[in-house]
Design an enzyme around this catalytic site. Structure first.
Site, short mmCIF file in Angstrom:
data_model
loop_
_atom_site.label_atom_id
_atom_site.label_comp_id
_atom_site.label_asym_id
_atom_site.label_seq_id
_atom_site.Cartn_x
_atom_site.Cartn_y
_atom_site.Cartn_z
CG HIS A 208 -0.29 0.17 2.43
ND1 HIS A 208 -0.02 1.61 3.02
CD2 HIS A 208 0.23 -0.48 3.49
CE1 HIS A 208 0.31 1.38 4.05
NE2 HIS A 208 0.74 0.42 4.42
N1 UDP Z 1 -4.28 -4.97 8.34
C1 UDP Z 1 -5.89 -5.42 8.62
N2 UDP Z 1 -6.55 -5.74 7.55
C2 UDP Z 1 -6.02 -5.90 6.22
C3 UDP Z 1 -4.57 -5.52 6.03
C4 UDP Z 1 -3.77 -4.99 7.03
O1 UDP Z 1 -5.99 -5.57 9.74
O2 UDP Z 1 -6.81 -6.05 5.19
C5 UDP Z 1 -3.42 -4.53 9.45
C6 UDP Z 1 -2.27 -5.31 9.61
O3 UDP Z 1 -2.50 -6.66 10.31
C7 UDP Z 1 -1.77 -4.22 10.68
C8 UDP Z 1 -2.24 -3.04 10.06
O4 UDP Z 1 -3.47 -3.44 9.67
O5 UDP Z 1 -1.99 -4.41 12.10
C9 UDP Z 1 -1.47 -2.17 9.19
O6 UDP Z 1 -1.80 -1.20 8.59
P1 UDP Z 1 -1.31 -0.59 7.28
O7 UDP Z 1 -0.47 -1.54 6.33
O8 UDP Z 1 -2.28 0.12 6.77
O9 UDP Z 1 -0.29 0.66 7.86
P2 UDP Z 1 1.16 0.59 8.55
O10 UDP Z 1 1.31 -0.46 9.39
O11 UDP Z 1 1.95 0.31 6.96
O12 UDP Z 1 1.40 1.95 8.94
#
Ligand code: UDP
Length: 356
Positions: A208
């Site tokens: 993403h």
């Molecule tokens: N996550 C979720 N559903 C999904 C994809 C990711 O619950 O379909 C969770 C994942 O397990 C983690 C969080 O969302 O806890 C991560 O979010 P994201 O990847 O959007 O953001 P980042 O961590 O890169 O800031």
């Protein structure tokens, strides 16, 4: 003094982190007023987490989304400022590294309200990432910096934060709190493995980051590599709406299984059932470790350097993803390294706030 906190949330990882902290704040009788900026607004990127994880309903919904960075951050600042003036909190709490984080911190600081930053001190040292800009600026104007790792503290020391009159505190990682608490319930709350008929092994991937989704050449390479992995083992990809749009616009054949984003219980079950994780998400790199899975990170650098130092996570440039997957697949690692504290970060944070 009755402590009143204004918490600014806007994006999926913030909902997950706040779920862990809000529960403890409530237990300790600290008043929390939640502002949802609206940055993530689809049901399965937002409401599902509030429902499943029993996060208190936001008191304010600002509904600000789908705008370029400057416009989004500016509009959020404007609206958060109004809420701060009305609610008069003792403290504004922000999480992570999104536009909502920076907007909340800036609006508070300009009104001389103290800022507490959860997940402070992380650095990728890549200023082309909007998240890195948000992190650095938020840290610099925060009074209370809650650091998830020793490396985060080291980063702040290197930048001379001792001179800034702020309080830097090692808390451990609130995401571990969430993983432990909700992970204990996920098997009873999700049937995604049966629903998707995933018995027999799969690799779990998410993409993403703007640097991957907005660059067609990079995205095409990532799709090519995931296709190659899928020829060896099924690849399952819960896809962020922005990535889905980018994938559709790419008009490039893919053979892996793409699903809509899922709630946290489904996600934890998908992680637990997987052989290996491929991701550019910060949170998922750590969850891979929490649930004992090796990880290939689809980036050239990471804030979670300790996982790379221990070889549990490898950084893979976008044309080396298959190669890295192949090298990591089936290998045994030590997942008992205590890199992120003991899952009591929310307790440390809420006790600290009580003592203010
Ligand atoms: N996550 C979720 N559903 C999904 C994809 C990711 O619950 O379909 C969770 C994942 O397990 C983690 C969080 O969302 O806890 C991560 O979010 P994201 O990847 O959007 O953001 P980042 O961590 O890169 O800031």
């Amino acid at each position: 003094m009755q402590m009143k906190i204004l918490t600014i949330l806007g994006a999926r990882p913030q909902f997950i982190k706040a779920a862990a902290v809000s529960r403890l704040l409530m237990q300790k009788g600290i008043t929390e007023v939640i502002v949802h900026t609206g940055q993530h607004f689809d049901h399965n990127m937002s409401q599902v987490f509030f429902n499943e994880m029993s996060i208190p309903t936001p008191h304010y919904n600002l509904n600000i989304h789908n705008l370029p960075h400057g416009a989004m951050t500016g509009r959020m600042m404007e609206e958060v400022e109004k809420v701060i003036l009305k609610e008069k909190p003792n403290l504004v709490m922000v999480y992570g590294d999104t536009n909502s984080t920076l907007a909340g911190a800036l609006a508070a600081k300009k009104l001389n309200v103290e800022v507490a930053h959860v997940e402070a001190g992380l650095r990728s040292y890549n200023l082309a990432m909007p998240e890195e800009v948000n992190r650095i600026l938020t840290d610099r104007i925060s009074t209370h910096l809650f650091c998830p790792t020793q490396n985060a503290i080291n980063n702040l020391n290197l930048e001379g934060f001792e001179r800034f009159g702020c309080n830097v505190l090692y808390t451990g990682d609130v995401m571990l709190d969430a993983a432990l608490f909700y992970g204990a319930q996920s098997a009873a709350r999700s049937n995604i493995i049966e629903r998707l008929k995933l018995h027999g092994g799969y690799s779990l991937a998410t993409v993403h980051r703007q640097e991957n989704t907005d660059d067609k050449v990079r995205l095409r390479k990532i799709v090519t590599e995931l296709n190659a992995i899928n020829a060896k083992q099924r690849v399952v990809v819960p896809l962020h709406p922005r990535s889905r749009k980018a994938l559709e616009e790419l008009n490039f054949g893919f053979n892996f299984l793409v699903i809509d984003p899922v709630g946290y219980f489904d996600m934890v079950e998908l992680i637990k059932g997987s052989s290996i994780i491929l991701t550019d998400s910060g949170g998922l790199q750590k969850e891979a470790y929490f649930f004992g899975k090796p990880c290939v990170t689809l980036r050239n650098e990471t804030e979670w350097v300790e996982l790379v130092e221990h070889g549990i996570n490898v950084l893979a440039d976008c044309d080396k993803i298959f190669q890295s997957w192949d090298a990591m697949f089936g290998k045994k690692f030590n997942f008992e390294l205590n890199l992120y504290g003991g899952g009591r970060a929310a307790e440390v944070i809420s006790n600290y706030i009580l003592g203010l």
